[in-house]
Design a protein around this motif. Sequence first.
Motif, PDB file in Angstrom:
ATOM      1  N   VAL A  40     -32.058   7.305 -53.313  1.00 14.63           N
ATOM      2  CA  VAL A  40     -32.730   8.417 -52.641  1.00 14.63           C
ATOM      3  C   VAL A  40     -32.060   8.654 -51.296  1.00 14.63           C
ATOM      4  O   VAL A  40     -31.728   7.697 -50.586  1.00 14.63           O
ATOM      5  N   ALA A  41     -31.871   9.923 -50.934  1.00 12.31           N
ATOM      6  CA  ALA A  41     -31.294  10.270 -49.636  1.00 12.31           C
ATOM      7  C   ALA A  41     -32.376  10.835 -48.723  1.00 12.31           C
ATOM      8  O   ALA A  41     -33.202  11.640 -49.153  1.00 12.31           O
ATOM      9  N   LYS A  42     -32.362  10.411 -47.470  1.00 11.21           N
ATOM     10  CA  LYS A  42     -33.258  10.953 -46.454  1.00 11.21           C
ATOM     11  C   LYS A  42     -32.397  11.315 -45.241  1.00 11.21           C
ATOM     12  O   LYS A  42     -32.068  10.449 -44.416  1.00 11.21           O
ATOM     13  N   VAL A  43     -32.033  12.577 -45.163  1.00 14.70           N
ATOM     14  CA  VAL A  43     -31.113  13.027 -44.118  1.00 14.70           C
ATOM     15  C   VAL A  43     -31.839  13.982 -43.178  1.00 14.70           C
ATOM     16  O   VAL A  43     -32.418  14.982 -43.625  1.00 14.70           O
ATOM     17  N   ASP A  44     -31.831  13.664 -41.891  1.00 17.07           N
ATOM     18  CA  ASP A  44     -32.468  14.550 -40.910  1.00 17.07           C
ATOM     19  C   ASP A  44     -31.758  15.904 -40.857  1.00 17.07           C
ATOM     20  O   ASP A  44     -30.567  16.011 -41.195  1.00 17.07           O
ATOM     21  N   LYS A  45     -32.493  16.902 -40.437  1.00 15.61           N
ATOM     22  CA  LYS A  45     -31.954  18.261 -40.353  1.00 15.61           C
ATOM     23  C   LYS A  45     -31.086  18.422 -39.108  1.00 15.61           C
ATOM     24  O   LYS A  45     -31.269  17.736 -38.110  1.00 15.61           O
ATOM     25  N   ASN A  46     -30.137  19.357 -39.197  1.00 13.16           N
ATOM     26  CA  ASN A  46     -29.314  19.786 -38.063  1.00 13.16           C
ATOM     27  C   ASN A  46     -28.578  18.637 -37.384  1.00 13.16           C
ATOM     28  O   ASN A  46     -28.522  18.550 -36.151  1.00 13.16           O
ATOM     29  N   LEU A  47     -28.008  17.762 -38.198  1.00 13.30           N
ATOM     30  CA  LEU A  47     -27.223  16.666 -37.629  1.00 13.30           C
ATOM     31  C   LEU A  47     -25.839  17.166 -37.227  1.00 13.30           C
ATOM     32  O   LEU A  47     -25.249  18.002 -37.917  1.00 13.30           O
ATOM     33  N   PRO A  48     -25.301  16.659 -36.126  1.00 12.60           N
ATOM     34  CA  PRO A  48     -23.949  17.063 -35.733  1.00 12.60           C
ATOM     35  C   PRO A  48     -22.924  16.481 -36.695  1.00 12.60           C
ATOM     36  O   PRO A  48     -23.179  15.475 -37.358  1.00 12.60           O
ATOM     37  N   PRO A  49     -21.751  17.095 -36.787  1.00 16.00           N
ATOM     38  CA  PRO A  49     -20.726  16.576 -37.694  1.00 16.00           C
ATOM     39  C   PRO A  49     -20.098  15.287 -37.166  1.00 16.00           C
ATOM     40  O   PRO A  49     -20.160  14.991 -35.977  1.00 16.00           O
ATOM     41  N   LEU A  50     -19.512  14.528 -38.091  1.00 15.10           N
ATOM     42  CA  LEU A  50     -18.749  13.343 -37.723  1.00 15.10           C
ATOM     43  C   LEU A  50     -17.297  13.726 -37.498  1.00 15.10           C
ATOM     44  O   LEU A  50     -16.802  14.684 -38.086  1.00 15.10           O
ATOM     45  N   MET A  51     -16.608  12.940 -36.677  1.00 17.54           N
ATOM     46  CA  MET A  51     -15.153  13.059 -36.574  1.00 17.54           C
ATOM     47  C   MET A  51     -14.597  11.761 -37.110  1.00 17.54           C
ATOM     48  O   MET A  51     -14.543  10.739 -36.402  1.00 17.54           O
ATOM     49  N   ALA A  52     -14.252  11.751 -38.400  1.00 16.62           N
ATOM     50  CA  ALA A  52     -13.892  10.493 -39.052  1.00 16.62           C
ATOM     51  C   ALA A  52     -13.000  10.756 -40.245  1.00 16.62           C
ATOM     52  O   ALA A  52     -12.786  11.911 -40.648  1.00 16.62           O
ATOM     53  N   ASP A  53     -12.479   9.686 -40.800  1.00 14.42           N
ATOM     54  CA  ASP A  53     -11.728   9.778 -42.052  1.00 14.42           C
ATOM     55  C   ASP A  53     -12.755   9.753 -43.186  1.00 14.42           C
ATOM     56  O   ASP A  53     -13.384   8.717 -43.437  1.00 14.42           O
ATOM     57  N   PRO A  54     -12.958  10.849 -43.893  1.00 17.68           N
ATOM     58  CA  PRO A  54     -14.017  10.899 -44.909  1.00 17.68           C
ATOM     59  C   PRO A  54     -13.818   9.896 -46.040  1.00 17.68           C
ATOM     60  O   PRO A  54     -14.783   9.361 -46.575  1.00 17.68           O
TER      61      PRO A  54
ATOM     62  N   ALA B  44     -16.522  -7.287 -44.896  1.00 17.47           N
ATOM     63  CA  ALA B  44     -15.645  -7.557 -43.755  1.00 17.47           C
ATOM     64  C   ALA B  44     -14.722  -6.375 -43.503  1.00 17.47           C
ATOM     65  O   ALA B  44     -14.505  -5.967 -42.354  1.00 17.47           O
ATOM     66  N   ILE B  45     -14.188  -5.818 -44.585  1.00 20.44           N
ATOM     67  CA  ILE B  45     -13.311  -4.651 -44.458  1.00 20.44           C
ATOM     68  C   ILE B  45     -14.109  -3.454 -43.967  1.00 20.44           C
ATOM     69  O   ILE B  45     -13.643  -2.688 -43.107  1.00 20.44           O
ATOM     70  N   SER B  46     -15.315  -3.281 -44.497  1.00 19.69           N
ATOM     71  CA  SER B  46     -16.155  -2.151 -44.095  1.00 19.69           C
ATOM     72  C   SER B  46     -16.471  -2.190 -42.601  1.00 19.69           C
ATOM     73  O   SER B  46     -16.428  -1.169 -41.919  1.00 19.69           O
ATOM     74  N   ARG B  47     -16.783  -3.381 -42.082  1.00 19.33           N
ATOM     75  CA  ARG B  47     -17.061  -3.493 -40.645  1.00 19.33           C
ATOM     76  C   ARG B  47     -15.813  -3.140 -39.830  1.00 19.33           C
ATOM     77  O   ARG B  47     -15.908  -2.475 -38.790  1.00 19.33           O
ATOM     78  N   SER B  48     -14.650  -3.578 -40.287  1.00 19.51           N
ATOM     79  CA  SER B  48     -13.407  -3.272 -39.580  1.00 19.51           C
ATOM     80  C   SER B  48     -13.177  -1.764 -39.520  1.00 19.51           C
ATOM     81  O   SER B  48     -12.771  -1.230 -38.482  1.00 19.51           O
ATOM     82  N   ILE B  49     -13.445  -1.083 -40.635  1.00 18.60           N
ATOM     83  CA  ILE B  49     -13.285   0.378 -40.662  1.00 18.60           C
ATOM     84  C   ILE B  49     -14.241   1.023 -39.669  1.00 18.60           C
ATOM     85  O   ILE B  49     -13.859   1.927 -38.910  1.00 18.60           O
ATOM     86  N   ALA B  50     -15.508   0.583 -39.689  1.00 19.31           N
ATOM     87  CA  ALA B  50     -16.514   1.160 -38.788  1.00 19.31           C
ATOM     88  C   ALA B  50     -16.123   0.952 -37.326  1.00 19.31           C
ATOM     89  O   ALA B  50     -16.208   1.872 -36.507  1.00 19.31           O
ATOM     90  N   GLN B  51     -15.683  -0.248 -36.989  1.00 15.11           N
ATOM     91  CA  GLN B  51     -15.305  -0.537 -35.604  1.00 15.11           C
ATOM     92  C   GLN B  51     -14.057   0.229 -35.194  1.00 15.11           C
ATOM     93  O   GLN B  51     -13.916   0.617 -34.033  1.00 15.11           O
ATOM     94  N   ASN B  52     -13.160   0.449 -36.149  1.00 14.07           N
ATOM     95  CA  ASN B  52     -11.968   1.233 -35.863  1.00 14.07           C
ATOM     96  C   ASN B  52     -12.316   2.687 -35.565  1.00 14.07           C
ATOM     97  O   ASN B  52     -11.569   3.395 -34.882  1.00 14.07           O
ATOM     98  N   HIS B  53     -13.464   3.128 -36.060  1.00 12.40           N
ATOM     99  CA  HIS B  53     -13.956   4.485 -35.782  1.00 12.40           C
ATOM    100  C   HIS B  53     -14.806   4.534 -34.510  1.00 12.40           C
ATOM    101  O   HIS B  53     -15.379   5.574 -34.190  1.00 12.40           O
ATOM    102  N   GLY B  54     -14.930   3.403 -33.834  1.00 13.93           N
ATOM    103  CA  GLY B  54     -15.762   3.363 -32.633  1.00 13.93           C
ATOM    104  C   GLY B  54     -17.224   3.081 -32.920  1.00 13.93           C
ATOM    105  O   GLY B  54     -18.080   3.244 -32.050  1.00 13.93           O
ATOM    106  N   GLY B  55     -17.527   2.652 -34.137  1.00 17.63           N
ATOM    107  CA  GLY B  55     -18.900   2.342 -34.523  1.00 17.63           C
ATOM    108  C   GLY B  55     -19.057   0.877 -34.878  1.00 17.63           C
ATOM    109  O   GLY B  55     -18.328   0.025 -34.385  1.00 17.63           O
ATOM    110  N   ASP B  56     -20.002   0.575 -35.789  1.00 23.17           N
ATOM    111  CA  ASP B  56     -20.228  -0.815 -36.185  1.00 23.17           C
ATOM    112  C   ASP B  56     -21.010  -0.841 -37.488  1.00 23.17           C
ATOM    113  O   ASP B  56     -21.603   0.173 -37.906  1.00 23.17           O
ATOM    114  N   LEU B  57     -21.022  -1.995 -38.116  1.00 20.57           N
ATOM    115  CA  LEU B  57     -21.802  -2.217 -39.335  1.00 20.57           C
ATOM    116  C   LEU B  57     -22.467  -3.572 -39.188  1.00 20.57           C
ATOM    117  O   LEU B  57     -21.805  -4.572 -38.903  1.00 20.57           O
ATOM    118  N   ARG B  58     -23.784  -3.611 -39.383  1.00 23.92           N
ATOM    119  CA  ARG B  58     -24.502  -4.880 -39.246  1.00 23.92           C
ATOM    120  C   ARG B  58     -25.678  -4.947 -40.203  1.00 23.92           C
ATOM    121  O   ARG B  58     -26.135  -3.915 -40.714  1.00 23.92           O
TER     122      ARG B  58
END
Length: 384
Positions: free
Chosen positions: A257-271, A344-358
Amino acid sequence: MADDSVIDSGEVAATISDARLDSVFNTAVDGIIVINAKCQILAFNKACEKLFGYSATDLLGENVNRIMPSDYAHHHDSYVQNYLDTGHKKIIGIGREVKGQHKDGTVFPLELSVGEAATSEGRQFIGILRDLRPRKQIEERLSKAQSQLLHMTRLSALDEMGAAIAHELNQPLTAILLYLQSVSRKATADERLTPVMLDVISKAVKEAERASEIIQRMRQLVERKDPERKEVDVDELVATCLEMADLGAIDEPSIMVAKVDKNLPPLMADPVQIRQILINLLRNAREAVAGQAQRKVTLAVCLGADVLEFRVQDNGPGVSQEVADSLFRAFSGAKHKGVGLGLAISRSIAQNHGGDLRLEQSAPGAGASFLLTLPVKIEETGTE
């Protein structure tokens, strides 16, 4: 006087010899233990004290089985007596792996070499002990590394095979789509066909288009390309991830199931890379709830302080604290149903985008919740 002088010199020499022997005995890296024919401990060096947690004074005169686990201790005296009676050597002169027991009850592996000496006080046995735990740990880490390398080799082969299959399937799918589109155009112009037939043809065209899109997305996931960051629409990203995470589960209704808030700003990322993270989390979650009577996986997206929060939650058994501590470490060997080394790879990708995974804290039995945070696209504003 001459005789006394000789005796004094001999005593001095003996004293020096004893001192040297004592120095060697207590500075040896390996444990050295001496027992008599009654299995009583006669000598117990410093390395043995460190190895077993006992001081020499604790054990001198005691049976050597004090430092053995119960299954070894129960039979040891009879083994020694059998050798004394028969002279048949089973361990003397031969190194072998045995088990020792620390004062705190910990059982650990040892390499044991045993020698024999005939003394004025009777037979004595000298055991040299080496702690095998460091070697075992290295062997275990090496085994895990080799297993992981083999796993990565298989993944690499699957990547190449997946790209080849996607390429080969794309051609017949394109041909099918063109044929169906041609049939659809002619059918629309033919008044003899019923609306039902036209609807079936239209659905066939849409399914062929959908299959072609899935193949293209699969190619993007398996092809090795440099990251390409661009503006990503969140609603489209979520829809694509849910669709691809559900592949292979066509015989059962979707539990996602997806629950996505309305009017979210776009991401600047590698899709492609962000899809890789979310699809990995969603498929892990789907596997984690496989044994539940009621299964549910939710992908919720909302705007945080300055990041977009992608939260993948399931109602499975959750992640134990023992596993959670090493969950994102590569080669950790952490085992948990639905959780793979891709984290481990997923966290590295997230951090490389300036984010994180936990992994978020949750109550026991409340399932698992993984939070992916990614920075939003900052709108540039001009000044007059």
